[in-house]
Design a protein around this motif. Structure first.
Motif, short mmCIF file in Angstrom:
data_model
loop_
_atom_site.label_atom_id
_atom_site.label_comp_id
_atom_site.label_asym_id
_atom_site.label_seq_id
_atom_site.Cartn_x
_atom_site.Cartn_y
_atom_site.Cartn_z
N MET A 114 -22.71 2.21 -12.68
CA MET A 114 -22.34 2.52 -11.28
C MET A 114 -22.47 4.01 -11.04
O MET A 114 -22.01 4.82 -11.83
CB MET A 114 -20.88 2.06 -11.03
CG MET A 114 -20.43 2.25 -9.61
SD MET A 114 -18.82 1.48 -9.30
CE MET A 114 -17.74 2.51 -10.26
N LEU B 88 -7.19 -4.74 -1.06
CA LEU B 88 -6.01 -5.48 -1.49
C LEU B 88 -4.79 -4.57 -1.58
O LEU B 88 -3.69 -4.93 -1.18
CB LEU B 88 -6.26 -6.14 -2.86
CG LEU B 88 -6.98 -7.47 -2.80
CD1 LEU B 88 -7.40 -7.89 -4.19
CD2 LEU B 88 -6.07 -8.52 -2.19
N GLY B 89 -5.01 -3.39 -2.13
CA GLY B 89 -3.91 -2.42 -2.23
C GLY B 89 -3.37 -2.07 -0.85
O GLY B 89 -2.16 -2.03 -0.64
N ILE B 90 -4.28 -1.84 0.09
CA ILE B 90 -3.85 -1.49 1.45
C ILE B 90 -3.12 -2.67 2.10
O ILE B 90 -2.08 -2.52 2.73
CB ILE B 90 -5.08 -1.07 2.30
CG1 ILE B 90 -5.63 0.26 1.75
CG2 ILE B 90 -4.71 -0.93 3.77
CD1 ILE B 90 -6.98 0.65 2.32
N ALA B 91 -3.68 -3.87 1.89
CA ALA B 91 -3.04 -5.07 2.45
C ALA B 91 -1.64 -5.24 1.88
O ALA B 91 -0.68 -5.53 2.59
CB ALA B 91 -3.89 -6.30 2.15
N PHE B 92 -1.55 -5.01 0.58
CA PHE B 92 -0.26 -5.11 -0.11
C PHE B 92 0.74 -4.15 0.54
O PHE B 92 1.88 -4.50 0.85
CB PHE B 92 -0.50 -4.72 -1.57
CG PHE B 92 0.48 -5.28 -2.53
CD1 PHE B 92 0.09 -6.25 -3.44
CD2 PHE B 92 1.79 -4.85 -2.55
CE1 PHE B 92 0.99 -6.76 -4.34
CE2 PHE B 92 2.69 -5.35 -3.45
CZ PHE B 92 2.28 -6.32 -4.35
N PHE B 93 0.28 -2.93 0.75
CA PHE B 93 1.13 -1.89 1.33
C PHE B 93 1.57 -2.28 2.73
O PHE B 93 2.74 -2.15 3.09
CB PHE B 93 0.34 -0.57 1.36
CG PHE B 93 1.14 0.61 1.80
CD1 PHE B 93 1.99 1.26 0.92
CD2 PHE B 93 1.05 1.08 3.10
CE1 PHE B 93 2.74 2.34 1.32
CE2 PHE B 93 1.79 2.17 3.52
CZ PHE B 93 2.63 2.81 2.62
N MET C 40 7.47 -6.20 5.91
CA MET C 40 8.74 -6.78 5.43
C MET C 40 9.90 -5.84 5.72
O MET C 40 10.99 -6.25 6.11
CB MET C 40 8.65 -7.04 3.91
CG MET C 40 7.86 -8.27 3.53
SD MET C 40 7.55 -8.31 1.76
CE MET C 40 9.20 -8.29 1.08
N PRO D 14 -12.96 -4.24 -2.71
CA PRO D 14 -12.00 -5.35 -2.65
C PRO D 14 -10.61 -4.97 -3.16
O PRO D 14 -9.60 -5.29 -2.52
CB PRO D 14 -12.64 -6.42 -3.56
CG PRO D 14 -14.08 -6.09 -3.57
CD PRO D 14 -14.18 -4.61 -3.45
N ILE D 15 -10.58 -4.25 -4.26
CA ILE D 15 -9.27 -3.91 -4.83
C ILE D 15 -8.56 -2.87 -3.97
O ILE D 15 -7.33 -2.89 -3.82
CB ILE D 15 -9.41 -3.44 -6.30
CG1 ILE D 15 -8.06 -3.43 -7.01
CG2 ILE D 15 -10.01 -2.06 -6.41
CD1 ILE D 15 -7.56 -4.78 -7.36
N ILE D 16 -9.35 -1.97 -3.36
CA ILE D 16 -8.74 -0.98 -2.46
C ILE D 16 -8.17 -1.67 -1.23
O ILE D 16 -7.04 -1.41 -0.81
CB ILE D 16 -9.79 0.08 -2.05
CG1 ILE D 16 -10.21 0.90 -3.27
CG2 ILE D 16 -9.24 1.00 -0.97
CD1 ILE D 16 -11.43 1.76 -3.05
N VAL E 107 1.83 -5.28 4.02
CA VAL E 107 2.79 -6.39 3.97
C VAL E 107 4.19 -5.87 3.65
O VAL E 107 5.18 -6.30 4.26
CB VAL E 107 2.34 -7.43 2.91
CG1 VAL E 107 3.46 -8.43 2.64
CG2 VAL E 107 1.10 -8.16 3.40
N VAL E 108 4.26 -4.94 2.71
CA VAL E 108 5.58 -4.40 2.35
C VAL E 108 6.20 -3.67 3.54
O VAL E 108 7.39 -3.83 3.83
CB VAL E 108 5.45 -3.45 1.13
CG1 VAL E 108 6.75 -2.70 0.91
CG2 VAL E 108 5.09 -4.24 -0.11
N PRO F 52 -18.12 -0.94 -4.97
CA PRO F 52 -17.66 -2.12 -5.71
C PRO F 52 -16.13 -2.19 -5.83
O PRO F 52 -15.58 -3.24 -6.09
CB PRO F 52 -18.30 -1.93 -7.10
CG PRO F 52 -19.48 -1.07 -6.86
CD PRO F 52 -19.08 -0.14 -5.76
N LEU F 53 -15.48 -1.03 -5.63
CA LEU F 53 -14.02 -1.02 -5.71
C LEU F 53 -13.36 -1.47 -4.41
O LEU F 53 -12.14 -1.58 -4.34
CB LEU F 53 -13.53 0.39 -6.06
CG LEU F 53 -13.87 0.91 -7.45
CD1 LEU F 53 -13.56 2.39 -7.55
CD2 LEU F 53 -13.11 0.15 -8.50
#
Lengths: 491, 74
Positions: free
Chosen positions: B1, B15-20, B26, B11-13, B22-23, B8-9
């Motif tokens: 790479m 996901l991290g933002i989505a996670f944040f 909440m 998706p995980i980035i 959601v918190v 390529p990162l």
């Protein structure tokens, strides 16, 4: 309503409704979850014993490679990974399903109405873990740390978890009263976090592998978060439940407990990237992980301070309670291991500790000295209430505590000191690599000794548990229960 | 790479933002529902009539010897 409950306003204490038809008694809730919780505890203890045997094999092999060397399925790589997965998905998850769901049911005042589904899901989960661990021993291992269970076993695990986890979520959804205690926050969040982590990691590494180092990024995002967003919240939920319950004293500062939860929820998710310091990944990604790791000092200090202030002045009661001996040992370990973890995320420290036994010692401090000790405490508190029976032997509880606490302390000190020396020597180009390996042997032997002590503790725990479970007549015959005393003891 | 290529990162980035997010949602939900008020009262919701505040509810089981030595016990 009893005189004692007048201390709490009925509007703030949903358990104390004068209407008996509305009030869900704890004993009724305990009875409704008894079968499922017992199944999970029995399974957890079974996996604890299997994981202990595998751990002993791996520990002895690390300084005596010829030990059981003639058996292909008992080579170090397989035994070590089988140990990790037996403990993580066998012991840890089963004991979480027992203690976590029990606490959730009590706090939500929800009886378990469809316990058969929970039981079937539990059986299915344990079959999945068995297939997975046997697959690892057969050599069908994935080579991804914390995800070594072969691909064919994981759908069963995911499906079983969904059936188990959804029950906890439904209990929260249909809880009686609008109050949400901090333990409920931790458990509810963890019930969402774990499947998210597991499914994403499985999808991006095993089923639809991402390219190159992205797999490593996902791997450590998952592996670190399993500790911080699954085991940690479940253990903290247990601590926040049992300390006030046993002492009959509310948590020192509920505000701090809420602050601790939200800061963990916000910061921990980013921390796993510190495992890739020096790796071929974007520097900013690692830096974000380091910042989040250091920010974790906030929830750790907040939680540690809160627990300390709650038990301060009650140390005698803590010592007299089997539950609190284990839970407080675990809570203290949480503070220590988290602060060490934050410092390990710093580049200058990580240059020494990376790729050494220091990391192994740190992992065991988190998963055993913190999580497992707290869960032992949770089981000691839960079982008499589920079975309405005493623990049969105070001596076995003491033996368990001392063997476990001394054993894990020896392991942590040996691996931290030995690992630090190993790291310094590996960074010294004048020392041959083989010499750095040979110098770790005394520390690894100390770990094996600690493993023997832990085994003694686990055997004592198992004997006491099954004695309590099956020797009902002898235990019931005592006329004056101490764990479930009805005698009011002013504090 | 390519070291400058981190798509390529993504998706995980994400996901991290989505996670944040959601918190944070909440947290907003809990504030809106009043869970961040009246902390002292909420700390006491775990006590019940069966397990009230002010009562120690766990201690080591007494040994057989000490039970036998109690007055009034056979």
């Amino acid at each position: 309503m009893s005189n004692e409950s007048h201390r709490i306003s009925p509007s703030t204490n949903p358990y104390s409704s004068e209407d008996g038809s509305v009030r869900a008694e704890l004993s009724a809730i305990d009875a409704s979850i008894r079968t499922a919780a017992l199944f999970f505890v029995v399974s957890a203890i079974g996996w604890l014993m299997i994981g202990t045997v595998l751990a002993l094999m791996a520990a002895f092999k690390s300084h005596d490679p010829d030990f059981l060397g003639a058996y292909e399925w008992l080579t170090f790589g397989r035994v070590r990974s089988a140990h990790l997965n037996a403990m993580a998905f066998g012991w840890a998850n089963n004991v979480i399903f027992a203690v976590g769901l029990w606490i959730m049911a009590r706090l939500c005042r929800s009886t378990v109405d469809h316990k058969g589904i929970l039981l079937i899901a539990g059986i299915s989960w344990n079959i999945g873990v068995t297939i997975g661990v046997l697959g690892i021993l057969r050599g069908e291992i994935t080579s991804v740390e914390w995800l070594e269970i072969p691909q064919y076993a994981t759908p069963m695990l995911a499906l079983s978890y969904a059936l188990i986890g959804v029950w906890g979520v439904m209990a929260f959804r249909f809880r009686k009263g609008d109050h949400v205690y901090v333990s409920q926050w931790y458990i509810l969040a963890a019930l969402f976090w774990f499947p998210w982590l597991y499914i994403v990691a499985q999808a991006m590494i095993i089923w639809f592998p991402a390219r190159g180092v992205v797999q490593a990024v996902v791997n450590w995002w998952f592996a670190h978060n399993v500790l911080g967003l699954w085991l940690t919240p479940m253990a903290l939920a247990t601590v926040y439940y049992v300390i006030p319950k046993v002492l009959g004293r509310p948590i020192h500062s509920y505000y701090l407990s809420v602050l601790g939860f939200w800061s963990l929820a916000i910061f921990y998710n980013w921390a796993g990237m510190h495992h890739l310091i020096g790796g071929p990944v974007p520097v900013w990604l690692v830096s974000a992980g380091i910042v989040a790791s250091v920010m974790m000092v906030i929830p750790v200090i907040v939680v540690g301070l809160n627990h300390h202030m709650t038990v301060v002045g009650r140390h005698r009661e803590v010592w007299r309670s089997p539950t609190l001996r284990f839970a407080v040992f675990g809570a203290i370990s949480y503070t220590i291991t988290s602060l060490i973890g934050s410092s390990m995320a710093l580049r200058s420290v990580n240059e020494v500790t990376h790729f050494t036994h220091f990391t192994v010692g740190h992992a065991h401090q988190g998963v055993y000295a913190f999580f497992t000790m707290v869960m032992f405490g949770g089981v000691y508190y839960m079982m008499p209430r589920l079975l309405k029976r005493e623990w049969p032997s105070a001596g076995l509880i003491s033996l368990h505590f001392w063997a476990a606490s001394i054993g894990i302390t020896i392991m942590i000190v040996a691996l931290h000191v030995g690992g630090w020396i190993q790291g310094l020597q590996m960074n010294n180009s004048e020392i041959p690599f083989i010499e750095t390996v040979e110098n770790t042997v005394p520390w690894l032997k100390a770990r094996s000794v600690s493993g023997l002590l832990l085994t003694v503790g686990h055997v004592a725990f198992a004997i006491n548990f099954f004695w309590m479970l099956f020797a009902a007549g002898a235990v019931r015959s005592r006329q004056e229960p101490t764990l479930l005393t009805k005698e009011r003891k002013p504090v | 790479m390519d070291v400058l290529e981190f798509s390529p990162l993504l998706p995980i980035i994400l996901l991290g933002i989505a996670f944040f997010i959601v918190v944070v949602m909440m947290l907003y939900w809990s504030a809106k529902r009043g869970h961040l008020r009246d902390f002292d009262a909420q700390a006491k919701t775990i006590f019940t009539d069966e397990e009230p505040e002010g009562e120690i509810s766990d201690q080591f089981p007494e040994s057989r010897k000490s039970l036998r030595s109690r007055p009034g016990r056979k």
